[in-house]
Enzyme design. Structure first.
Site, PDB file in Angstrom:
ATOM      1  N   ASP A 411      34.052  41.901  42.752  1.00 42.86           N
ATOM      2  CA  ASP A 411      34.695  43.188  42.972  1.00 42.86           C
ATOM      3  C   ASP A 411      36.015  42.991  43.727  1.00 42.86           C
ATOM      4  OD1 ASP A 411      34.019  46.168  42.807  1.00 42.86           O
ATOM      5  OD2 ASP A 411      34.540  45.953  44.937  1.00 42.86           O
ATOM      6  N   GLU A 440      37.466  41.014  38.921  1.00 38.72           N
ATOM      7  CA  GLU A 440      37.852  42.395  38.661  1.00 38.72           C
ATOM      8  C   GLU A 440      39.153  42.662  39.411  1.00 38.72           C
ATOM      9  OE1 GLU A 440      36.721  47.002  39.528  1.00 38.72           O
ATOM     10  OE2 GLU A 440      36.886  45.464  41.042  1.00 38.72           O
TER      11      GLU A 440
END
Lengths: 689, 689
Positions: A411, A440
């Site tokens: 993330d 990401e």
């Protein structure tokens, strides 16, 4: 390991790997330039990181090499496998005036390969060319024959050649010294002799480039169809009192069959850890939270544990391991989220306050993007105790590896130091070479690419925001060429954070178009649950779903939707089937964009030469997509069929793998694509003239 | 040394060089990535060769640097001069999402410079941004003030700051601790404080890139107007018996005034050495030679000597030195040809047969491109005795340096080993840093560029074959950007070997157009004698002059042509005058292409900021050229005036330096260009709003 020359003409297709010769030392100690200049070697990665490939990937090795004047040269790439085994591969000159040479090689063994390039004066080819021209013109017949005789005598003396070959070379040398023009011309043009020297060249001058590294990772690092679901929604039940009983790992196991049957092979779960209570977010990211709201899984950490724990609502660590095992049985690998941030209730907040930023007033800084505040999240501080924090993250990753997880979707990696990721990924993969990290990094191009270069095995990209034909042409070409040595795009069509306007307003056609392109343009793609239900309502003014699953449970009846004909599932199933049966779609670098006369009809092909397929036949897929989801388009597509070994104008059969329709195509073809029924052709070349 | 920030807005124009700080060691021993990632530094040259600049050249230093999250960073370039003096220069972020930073720096001292980039967390800027937003919104006022107070206290403790500054910082720190929101907001937005920290940043984290090299050569290596003539034609006389009395160095001295008066400052002479008799070529490269034919100067070597001798027809070595001295007095530097090949009569043929290729029949191989033969030329063999041959060439070059020559135009360098040139140029320039080698490498892009990268100070280019607007736009932009760190283009409009179809059939307009573009687009350009007489008749089927001067004497009456109005000399004189008075035209990298609505009207500007000019005013030249020599074109040109610091829509005055016409221009302007009178505007921006 399989090689194919870059040249498309059959007679120049090189015989793959050639006999190994000892290394030639780089001759020059004084100059940077070697006797035969070599430059611009690829694969290469900005910043000097090792290039990447996955097991089975066909990698184009390229280099610029030339020499002064008109004499011929040859170029080899020398590979050293992770086990230390060397092999030599002949390269082919790209006949485009760039002095570039290429060899396509499929690498198999996982691990770090070394490669370098060797360029040499091709004495036989130089002579054969000059002799053919001059002897045919009756010029310098004797001298040219004598030079050829000397060359063949020299070759015959090379003990590395088979005895029979040496005897034959001696005989031909004698023919040349005989002085008969016709016989000499025959020798100069002898294709057998040419192939003998193609396999083992005769050379005097040579240069060697510096060694470079290439890391081959497991196939799953580069090939996969991803599915994302929130386990708490899988099997969640609305109770009579209006509250919800969370889904668990045990109930989510029941969804594995559905995912497997759709044809997905990686299942990514958003964070499965305890969720904080402090400043917990309610539905639609609001602050007024009911006690029963489950909170965002990214607000990690509570009394029941942090990044190494599982949320009690989901079950136990043993339940999780069971889930992972059941997934594996279904052919699915589980990927976890690695979100390095904490809720105010995370155990670290008290045990390791030095991993956070403490403000002058004694409070810990929460995440913010002034004036916006995210008080449910404490970002980590990577500078006060980098060693301690690094060790803890490494421990956590290894903890999950011990539970059977090898894939991590990271993330927001761009909000943590790049240096940290470079270190972490190297540490983890040293112990677990199968580890895969997906970045990401929805950020600017420089950090997005730098994260990939520094070690991430996969990257989210700008795919969701590339919707028009020119955008996609440039974007997909860039992925297959410019960044392919280090960046593996995972083309997610949607995420819990991204519901683009294209999907919001494009109707069902848009969902088909985006899925078909994602599934065929790159070997990695992904779908977040709900896509197959055409969920297209956004929170007003945003590009994310209304009633976002990040903050609440979702109840989806996939089976009912499919029965009602309201599901994209059959289409996704078909796409995943096509991917499974077509090796060309499981390669990254083999995409070529073709021309169409319509400004919304995108055309690209993916081709894999028979040298690299299991059954030895070439695999060619042509994708023709109407990317305007609001129209029917009729146009002509113009294809460079030579890329697939089909001569311009030659007919061939194609089958639409979506509809089963069969056509005879050539290089210019009429298409009609109806966004309201079938907006995309996925054509397989089934027979060639 | 002058710096300018890359940003065009006035308030961000950085105050050039800033106070020197000690070096920060690269912090990471474990990762390639530093704490603040730094990548893609330029200047940079393929193959790792040192970048090039010339004394006075404005060099854009660029680098990609970013950090995780939203905190601000700053970047410096640290230069070390050839004398070892260090300087620090603040870079400006290019606000285009590329994370690139730039500083334009004019380098003065000749020699090898080192440079590296230092990126750092800009703690003050990070705070000032957050504080301005938050305090204004009444959010976290106390905490933000307290953090600011801590920062300023830290800065006040830095002993490298002036005492007065430290006292002031202390005072402001106290203001912040006072807790008054308005006062804190004022401190956060204080421009004086911002400039204090712009000059000497306050930082915690930093990274340093690797050191790179940049060679600064003398100005003449990068700036010059070249003229080429055959000395044997200068003062040659037709005798009564039909034979010709050759021009000599002494008679050619008389032509120096003409060349100087045209405004050229380098005079290049084709080879001046004895010419072979064996297989001497007659007029138009024929084989039937009369005894009186002078032969090609490139067939070097006869009984009277080789590469270190002068042709007896031209005079003595003393005469040559006299010529060089007289040229220097006229402001002209003489350039010699270095053609490494020999006629069969060259002394080397007998003294050093190992420097040639001997064939099996005992003869020496002549030059050929089968089936074409060049029997008057023996190519050298650089592989049998590279040390001996290298020493001899070095001796020859040094011999001519001893005669006062420092510029060498190298004939066909791409037919000799690149390695040899890298070695030779390094050896020569080690002893004579003013030496300049111009590569006549009319070959493929890879070797052309490799020769430049390996050391050639100047290169002939494809300029003569770039004639249409799109060709020129791409070509000129590439020269000013892509290859500018190592390749200095010398834009010759014609040569004894090149008379393009554009010139053959374009009429006098074509001659004007090509001269104007060559003279303004790059700081180096060249003209071969006869261009000013519009000599445009080619040998049929070829792209070179009929009755080529390579094989015969030329008799040109420049003065008569000018009196008759049949000469381009006045135009060339004007162009050279313009170049002399406009420093923007003496830079390579400052070219920007602009838009015009006509497909034959080419527009580019050359701009030099006042920071780099002698009088401190910016110099802006706009060239608008109708490149269709057969038409009159009327169109609108659309200019990005912001490049020159003029706001879009603002009016400014321009003067056409060719005609003297004056107009008020803005960003969209009407032009009319008549190929039959004045096909090119060379406009100077004379006043700004």
């Amino acid at each position: 390991m399989v090689t194919r020359s870059a040249d498309r003409s059959a007679e120049l297709r090189s015989p793959a790997q050639i006999p190994l010769r000892p290394r030639v030392a780089h001759s020059s100690a004084v100059t940077r330039t070697g006797r035969i200049p070599i430059s611009d070697p690829t694969p290469a990665v900005p910043g000097g990181f090792a290039a990447k490939a996955f097991a089975g990937e066909v990698v184009p090795f390229r280099v610029v090499a030339f020499r002064e004047g008109h004499d011929r040269i040859g170029v080899h790439v020398r590979l050293t496998s992770p086990m230390g085994v060397e092999s030599l591969h002949r390269m082919t000159a790209l006949a485009d005036g760039t002095d570039r040479w290429q060899a396509d090689i499929a690498l198999d063994a996982q691990g770090t390969w070394q490669y370098c390039f060797e360029a040499f004066a091709d004495d036989f080819a130089t002579w054969a060319h000059a002799a053919s021209v001059k002897i045919a013109a009756g010029v310098d017949v004797e001298v040219m024959s004598a030079i050829g005789g000397e060359l063949l005598t020299r070759a015959a003396a090379e003990t590395s050649r088979p005895a029979r070959e040496r005897a034959q070379l001696k005989k031909l040398a004698a023919v040349l010294t005989g002085g008969d023009a016709g016989a000499a011309l025959a020798v100069a043009g002898d294709p057998v002799l040419a192939s003998v020297f193609a396999e083992q060249p005769l050379f005097s001058l040579s240069s060697v480039s510096a060694e470079q590294s290439l890391t081959v990772e497991r196939t799953r690092a580069g090939v996969g169809a991803w599915y994302e679901f929130f386990p708490r929604s899988e099997g969640a039940k609305k109770l009579r009192d209006g509250t919800v009983k969370s889904g668990t790992f045990r109930s989510a196991v029941k969804s594995l069959a559905r995912v497997a049957e759709l044809g997905f092979d990686v299942l990514y779960l958003p964070p499965i850890h305890p969720i904080g209570h402090a400043h917990r977010k309610g539905p639609n990211n609001t602050l007024d939270t009911a006690p029963t709201d489950p909170g965002s899984p990214w607000a990690i950490g509570a009394a029941s544990g942090g990044h190494d724990a599982v949320h009690p609502d989901l079950g136990t660590l043993a339940d999780f391991r069971f889930f992972v095992r059941e997934a594996r049985k279904a052919g699915i690998e589980v990927a976890l989220d690695l979100a390095l941030q904490a809720s105010p209730d995370h155990p670290w907040v008290t045990s390791h306050p030095e991993w956070f930023t403490t403000l002058p007033d004694g409070t810990i800084a929460y995440a913010e993007n002034p004036p916006k505040k995210y008080q449910d999240i404490y970002p980590l501080n990577f500078d006060d105790d980098p060693t301690g924090l690094g060790a803890e993250v490494l421990r956590i990753v290894r903890h999950w590896i011990a539970q059977g997880v090898k894939i991590f979707r990271v993330d927001n990696p761009h909000t943590k130091p790049l240096q940290f990721w470079e270190w972490l990924i190297a540490e983890v993969t040293a112990g677990e070479p199968d580890a895969v990290f997906l970045a990401e990094a929805f950020t600017r191009p420089a950090p997005l690419r730098a994260l990939a270069a520094a070690g991430f095995q996969q990257s989210y990209t700008y795919f969701t925001w590339r919707n028009t034909k020119p955008e996609l042409e440039e974007f997909l070409t860039g992925l297959a060429t410019e960044t392919a040595d280090y960046l593996r795009p995972n083309l997610f069509v949607n995420t819990p954070d991204i519901l683009t306007e294209y999907l919001q307003y494009g109707g069902r056609g848009a969902y088909r178009i985006r899925a078909a392109i994602a599934a065929t343009a790159a070997p990695l793609y992904g779908v977040y649950a709900g896509y197959e239900l055409f969920e297209n309502v956004a929170r007003p003014g945003s590009e994310e779903n209304i009633d976002n699953e990040k903050y609440e449970y979702k109840f989806r009846d996939f089976a009912a939707a499919e029965i009602a004909g309201d599901s994209l599932a059959p289409y996704l199933r078909r796409l995943n089937d096509i991917r499974a049966s077509h090796p060309a779609l499981r390669q990254l670098r083999n995409l070529s964009v073709h021309w169409s006369d319509d400004d919304s009809v995108l055309v690209y092909s993916k081709h894999l030469d028979g040298a690299f397929t299991a059954d030895g036949t070439s695999d060619t897929i042509i994708v023709v997509a109407n990317v305007d989801p609001h129209s029917v388009r009729e146009t002509t597509v113009h294809l460079d069929t030579t890329i697939w070994g089909i001569a311009p104008g030659d007919p061939y059969e194609v089958e639409d793998l979506i509809t089963g329709a069969v056509w005879t195509w050539s290089d210019h073809n009429y298409v009609r694509l109806d966004a309201f029924s079938e907006p995309v052709h996925v054509l397989h070349v089934t027979s060639r003239a």
